[in-house]
Design an enzyme around this catalytic site. Structure first.
Site, PDB file in Angstrom:
ATOM      1  N   GLU A 177       1.059  -1.272   0.227  1.00 40.42           N
ATOM      2  CA  GLU A 177       0.091  -0.058   0.113  1.00 40.42           C
ATOM      3  C   GLU A 177       1.201   0.801   0.236  1.00 40.42           C
ATOM      4  O   GLU A 177       0.951   1.742   1.200  1.00 40.42           O
ATOM      5  CB  GLU A 177      -0.778  -0.001   1.097  1.00 40.42           C
ATOM      6  CG  GLU A 177      -1.998   1.233   1.069  1.00 40.42           C
ATOM      7  CD  GLU A 177      -2.705   0.922   2.470  1.00 40.42           C
ATOM      8  OE1 GLU A 177      -2.660   0.453   3.294  1.00 40.42           O
ATOM      9  OE2 GLU A 177      -3.420   2.298   2.733  1.00 40.42           O
ATOM     10  N   LYS A 219      -2.466  -2.040  -3.562  1.00 39.55           N
ATOM     11  CA  LYS A 219      -3.675  -1.129  -2.242  1.00 39.55           C
ATOM     12  C   LYS A 219      -2.909  -0.144  -3.103  1.00 39.55           C
ATOM     13  O   LYS A 219      -2.128   0.551  -1.685  1.00 39.55           O
ATOM     14  CB  LYS A 219      -3.389  -1.896  -1.184  1.00 39.55           C
ATOM     15  CG  LYS A 219      -4.974  -1.003  -0.215  1.00 39.55           C
ATOM     16  CD  LYS A 219      -5.163  -1.222   1.036  1.00 39.55           C
ATOM     17  CE  LYS A 219      -6.062  -0.634   1.727  1.00 39.55           C
ATOM     18  NZ  LYS A 219      -7.098  -1.129   2.572  1.00 39.55           N
TER      19      LYS A 219
END
Ligand code: 13P
Length: 338
Positions: A177, A219
């Site tokens: 992420e 992500k």
């Protein structure tokens, strides 16, 4: 909890019409949320809140996996079943946030890097035993005057890559992420530029390190307007987001799951819906869905406020949000469904 290939875990996580619930707020973060609503901050109340969410009847129709926090993966339902086991029994994959937060990036005012953790390999082994089959590591890239620097992007990607390698070596799917924050008043074009630059660096380092991209989930933020900047249409968000990904995200990547990043609950459905519609038209190589924290939980938490008598109504609210996010992941959401 069974042993599965990384690809099988990824497949379950991005199954059609399903997405992830990010319920991995750190203790500091959940305290802030509880304080605002006058809920007593205690481990038991964290547990009760998570139990309310996870035991929502039917949530497994829309939620493929849940990201837990360290405290939470060690907690259980009121019946004494560990949360990881409970989720697994519902066909929901348990995951774990493993980064230990951010620190200032030395010599670079206004920038941060996710702290490295020498015990990560040992922790991943323990989390696997506790049932976690995927993990999450969040890096934060700030946009501002003269930032982000190339050095900050590179340092954050380096840690994301080391983390991804360790996860895969332990049979755990890494969610990587690199969040480009929407704080500030920058334009969507600037978000596009910084997101693209960050993803180019990330995938260059992942490839060099031989990380198996089919056993990994990205992500990212959407390519979107900033919180204080000029808003543009969801259509433009969708076009710029997919343009960026088609330019820089390798086709082998197992899946892409979006964070909500400060969008309101309905807004996060409108934007995801526009993206999903465009995905169908463009036939993108990866599956895209949601991995929302605030945009799945805000209203449910506000309604719950720590009271048992609000449990069922809060579960209904959470289920409704999950259902709408699921509809948006098919491109079938309409504001009337609100
Ligand atoms: P939000 O959806 O609230 O942005 O959080 C998702 C997440 O997991 C951030 O790390």
């Amino acid at each position: 909890m069974s042993e599965q290939t990384l690809q099988a875990i990824v497949k379950a996580m991005v199954a059609d019409g399903k997405g992830l619930l990010a319920a991995d707020e750190s203790n500091g973060n959940i305290k802030k949320k509880f304080d605002k609503l006058g809920i007593e901050d205690s481990a038991e109340n964290h547990r009760r809140y998570r139990e309310m969410l996870f035991t929502t009847p039917g949530m497994e129709k829309y939620i493929s996996g849940v990201i837990l926090f360290d405290e939470t993966i060690h907690q259980s339902t009121s019946d004494g079943v560990s949360f990881a086991q409970y989720l697994d029994s519902k066909g929901v994959v348990p995951g774990i946030k493993v980064d230990i937060g951010l620190m200032d990036f030395e010599g670079h005012p206004g920038e941060q890097v996710t702290k490295w953790d020498e015990t990560l390999n040992d922790r991943l082994k323990k989390y696997y035993e506790l049932g976690a089959r995927f993990a999450k590591w969040r890096a934060v890239i700030n946009i501002g005057a003269g930032i982000p620097s190339d050095e900050c992007i590179a340092a954050n990607c380096k840690n994301l890559v080391k983390y991804a390698q360790l996860c895969q070596a332990n049979g755990i799917v890494p969610i990587v992420e690199p969040e480009v924050l929407s704080d500030g008043d920058h334009t969507i074009e600037r978000c596009y530029e910084v997101t693209k630059k960050t993803l180019i660096e990330l995938f260059a380092q992942l490839k060099k390190a031989n990380v198996d991209l089919s056993g990994l989930i990205l992500k990212p933020n959407m390519v979107i307007y900033s919180l204080e900047g000029e808003k543009v249409s969801a259509q433009e968000v969708a076009e710029k987001t997919l343009q960026c990904f088609s330019e820089v995200v390798p086709t082998e990547v197992g899946g892409i799951v979006f964070l909500s990043g400060g969008q309101s609950e309905p807004e996060s459905c409108v934007t995801l819906n526009a993206i999903s519609k465009l995905v169908k038209e463009q036939k993108t190589p990866w599956k895209l869905t949601f991995s929302y924290g605030r945009a799945l939980q805000n209203s449910a938490l506000k309604n719950w406020i720590g009271k048992d008598e609000n449990k069922f109504s809060s579960q209904e609210i959470f289920l409704h949000r999950a259902k709408l996010a699921s509809a948006a992941s098919f491109g079938e959401y309409t504001p009337e469904m609100e």
